[in-house]
Design an enzyme around this catalytic site. Structure first.
Site, PDB file in Angstrom:
ATOM      1  N   HIS A   1      34.025  51.438  58.808  1.00  0.00           N
ATOM      2  CA  HIS A   1      33.877  50.297  59.196  1.00  0.00           C
ATOM      3  C   HIS A   1      34.965  50.062  60.061  1.00  0.00           C
ATOM      4  O   HIS A   1      35.962  50.208  59.971  1.00  0.00           O
ATOM      5  CB  HIS A   1      33.863  49.210  58.037  1.00  0.00           C
ATOM      6  CG  HIS A   1      33.426  47.993  58.242  1.00  0.00           C
ATOM      7  ND1 HIS A   1      34.211  46.929  58.965  1.00  0.00           N
ATOM      8  CD2 HIS A   1      32.100  47.279  57.926  1.00  0.00           C
ATOM      9  CE1 HIS A   1      33.617  45.768  59.251  1.00  0.00           C
ATOM     10  NE2 HIS A   1      32.174  45.776  58.511  1.00  0.00           N
TER      11      HIS A   1
ATOM     12  N   ASP B   1      39.151  52.068  50.909  1.00  0.00           N
ATOM     13  CA  ASP B   1      38.319  50.915  51.267  1.00  0.00           C
ATOM     14  C   ASP B   1      36.891  50.712  50.401  1.00  0.00           C
ATOM     15  O   ASP B   1      36.289  51.698  50.515  1.00  0.00           O
ATOM     16  CB  ASP B   1      37.894  50.681  52.709  1.00  0.00           C
ATOM     17  CG  ASP B   1      36.982  49.665  53.181  1.00  0.00           C
ATOM     18  OD1 ASP B   1      36.541  48.924  52.052  1.00  0.00           O
ATOM     19  OD2 ASP B   1      36.392  49.642  54.264  1.00  0.00           O
TER      20      ASP B   1
ATOM     21  N   GLN C   1      32.250  48.674  49.811  1.00  0.00           N
ATOM     22  CA  GLN C   1      30.802  49.049  49.691  1.00  0.00           C
ATOM     23  C   GLN C   1      30.594  49.902  48.452  1.00  0.00           C
ATOM     24  O   GLN C   1      29.488  50.282  48.060  1.00  0.00           O
ATOM     25  CB  GLN C   1      30.297  49.847  50.688  1.00  0.00           C
ATOM     26  CG  GLN C   1      30.032  48.738  52.253  1.00  0.00           C
ATOM     27  CD  GLN C   1      29.127  47.886  51.942  1.00  0.00           C
ATOM     28  OE1 GLN C   1      28.233  48.133  51.269  1.00  0.00           O
ATOM     29  NE2 GLN C   1      29.279  46.940  52.786  1.00  0.00           N
TER      30      GLN C   1
ATOM     31  N   LYS D   1      31.143  40.953  48.240  1.00  0.00           N
ATOM     32  CA  LYS D   1      30.083  42.279  47.892  1.00  0.00           C
ATOM     33  C   LYS D   1      29.806  42.543  46.605  1.00  0.00           C
ATOM     34  O   LYS D   1      28.961  43.129  46.301  1.00  0.00           O
ATOM     35  CB  LYS D   1      30.796  43.398  48.442  1.00  0.00           C
ATOM     36  CG  LYS D   1      31.427  43.269  49.864  1.00  0.00           C
ATOM     37  CD  LYS D   1      30.420  43.298  50.877  1.00  0.00           C
ATOM     38  CE  LYS D   1      30.995  43.552  52.466  1.00  0.00           C
ATOM     39  NZ  LYS D   1      30.010  43.447  53.363  1.00  0.00           N
TER      40      LYS D   1
ATOM     41  N   CYS E   1      29.009  47.107  62.148  1.00  0.00           N
ATOM     42  CA  CYS E   1      30.308  47.168  62.398  1.00  0.00           C
ATOM     43  C   CYS E   1      30.998  48.692  62.147  1.00  0.00           C
ATOM     44  O   CYS E   1      31.812  48.982  61.479  1.00  0.00           O
ATOM     45  CB  CYS E   1      30.993  46.346  61.726  1.00  0.00           C
ATOM     46  SG  CYS E   1      30.862  44.570  62.212  1.00  0.00           S
TER      47      CYS E   1
END
Length: 472
Positions: A192, A269, A272, A295, A433
């Site tokens: 991202h 990260d 997600q 999220k 993104c």
């Protein structure tokens, strides 16, 4: 197919069609060789699509009939989300934009209301009851967050606005102190923009440079190429856990193992991945991990940065202000230890409390149940979408979360998005993104449907119907 083979397939499928709450098996309407292929796709990936389409064209496989759903459990959970009863263009809202943000259950909404009606105060140091109550609620949320990802202590958790701020915090704090001209930071082609741009900015300031792990045609990183990138100048690795554009689940534990063998720290990260399956930071062994609350059914504007004790200790403060100091004179400031060292100013107290409520809610359902059900949803969506002529699914890695990106010959992604919106179906179109990974596949824009545990097979049928009718 023999009766014995039929029973074996049926038994295998039934084991995975479980009620999320009461764990009773639900019998599929039809068990066929095609069902077996669809089931196996979640064990082995999506490379089967071209073969399935060919077999369909040759009429060697019967049509897939969707499984019955555990309607009692799904309906009950859907009732927890007030917004799902909304009408869009006269149609029931179908929220397939969970990768952008998830909807919020009543448990979270009610917790926010209760905080503002009964506990609202600034935290720490207040000599009154409400300050104590607000502090307790805030620190309880920190403890819940630590437990949710199996962090050893609540002191490993820094509250931030979201994954983006968490990455910026580490990039700037680490970069300012430890990077110099010629040093290298490794990211992947899947990232991202939030895990690209902060490192580019740091490189501009320090003279360091980015190296990029390539991906194969399925959208999975190539681990041998990662190892080749590592050298004496490599100082940091920052990598996504799940691609927000492709759904690829990156083997982060192996990435960490390789990096640590060279003495290199790693940030994961998890924006997600946090809502789709269980994350154990002790098992992964990453130095840092970030995620955003919105999220995973929590409010916007709150997230968490996990850091190992020694990793947080070596970082200088990211911002200056109140709450993060132990003592200030005009000559010198002494900072508190982490996590307070990184939480300058008044934090997002209410939304941190909301994050705690969201994580408790998810834990009550069980991430293993969520992962199983979302896998069924994605498998069914892939199988139905792949039947439509002109559909190109982007991202076919062996391990995927419930993210499905695609294009349709003859239609722009905006046209597809608008057609879906007319039926009340919310998807996201564009580059998400994640321009570098889309350009890796020769694209500037895709349609992205991202699924959550409150979605249903009937909603998928509505989605497929719109795409199918566009081709007629």
């Amino acid at each position: 197919m023999s009766t014995h083979e039929q029973k074996e397939i049926e038994s295998k499928i039934l084991g995975y069609f479980l009620d999320l709450d009461i764990h009773e098996p639900v019998t599929p309407n039809v068990v066929s060789k095609y069902d077996e292929a669809v089931f196996d796709t979640f064990q082995s990936g999506f490379s089967f699509l071209s073969d399935i389409r060919r077999l369909y064209d040759e009429e060697k496989l019967p049509p897939l009939v969707k499984p019955k759903q555990p309607q009692n459990a799904i309906s009950r959970y859907r009732e927890d989300f007030p917004i799902l009863s909304r009408k869009i263009n006269g149609k029931n809202l179908i929220w397939f934009d969970n990768g952008a943000t998830t909807q919020k259950p009543k448990a979270v909404i009610d917790r926010l209301v209760y905080f503002y009606e009964n506990e609202n105060s600034n935290i720490h140091r207040g000599a009154h009851d409400l300050a104590a109550k607000a502090t307790d609620a805030y620190e309880e949320a920190r403890q819940i967050t630590a437990s949710f990802i199996n962090a050893p202590s609540s002191e490993n958790i820094v509250f931030v606005r979201g994954a983006t701020e968490g990455i910026n915090l580490v990039a700037n704090a680490f970069g300012c102190r430890y990077l110099k001209s010629g040093d290298e930071i490794i990211i992947s082609h899947l990232e991202h923009h939030a895990n690209i741009v902060p490192w580019q900015l740091v490189c501009e300031k320090t003279g360091a440079r980015l190296r990029v792990i390539p991906v194969d045609e399925s959208g999975q990183i190539i681990l041998p190429e990662f190892e080749k990138l590592i050298n004496s100048r490599t100082k940091f690795v920052s990598i996504t856990h799940v691609s927000n554009a492709l759904g690829t689940i990156v083997p982060v534990k192996e990435v960490v193992r390789i990096a640590h063998a060279h003495g290199i720290r790693v940030l994961i990260d998890a924006a997600q991945s946090i809502s789709h399956f269980s994350i154990d930071v002790a098992d992964i062994d990453a130095d840092f991990l970030v995620f955003s609350g919105h999220k995973i059914y929590a409010p916007t504007g709150i997230g968490a940065l996990y850091g190992k004790e020694d990793a947080l200790k070596i970082l200088p403060p990211y911002q200056g202000g109140g709450n993060m100091i132990a003592d200030v004179t005009f000559e010198k400031t002494i900072y508190q230890d982490a996590p307070a060292k990184f939480e300058a100013g008044t934090g997002n107290i209410a939304d941190a409390v909301g994050l705690g409520a969201a994580l408790k809610y998810v834990r009550g359902i069980g991430l293993e149940n969520i992962a199983r059900y979302e896998s069924q949803l994605l498998s069914y969506t892939v199988s139905e979408l792949s039947k439509i002529e002109g559909v190109r699914i982007i991202g076919t890695a062996l391990q995927k979360a419930s993210v499905l990106s695609f294009t349709l010959d003859g239609f722009t992604t905006d046209e597809i998005g608008k057609a879906l919106n007319q039926r009340g179906i919310a998807v996201r179109t564009g580059h998400h993104c994640a321009q570098p990974i889309l350009r890796r596949f020769g694209l500037e824009s895709v349609v992205r449907a991202t699924l959550a545990f409150y979605n249903t097979f009937d909603e998928i049928d509505e989605f497929i119907s719109v795409i199918s009718n566009l081709k007629r």
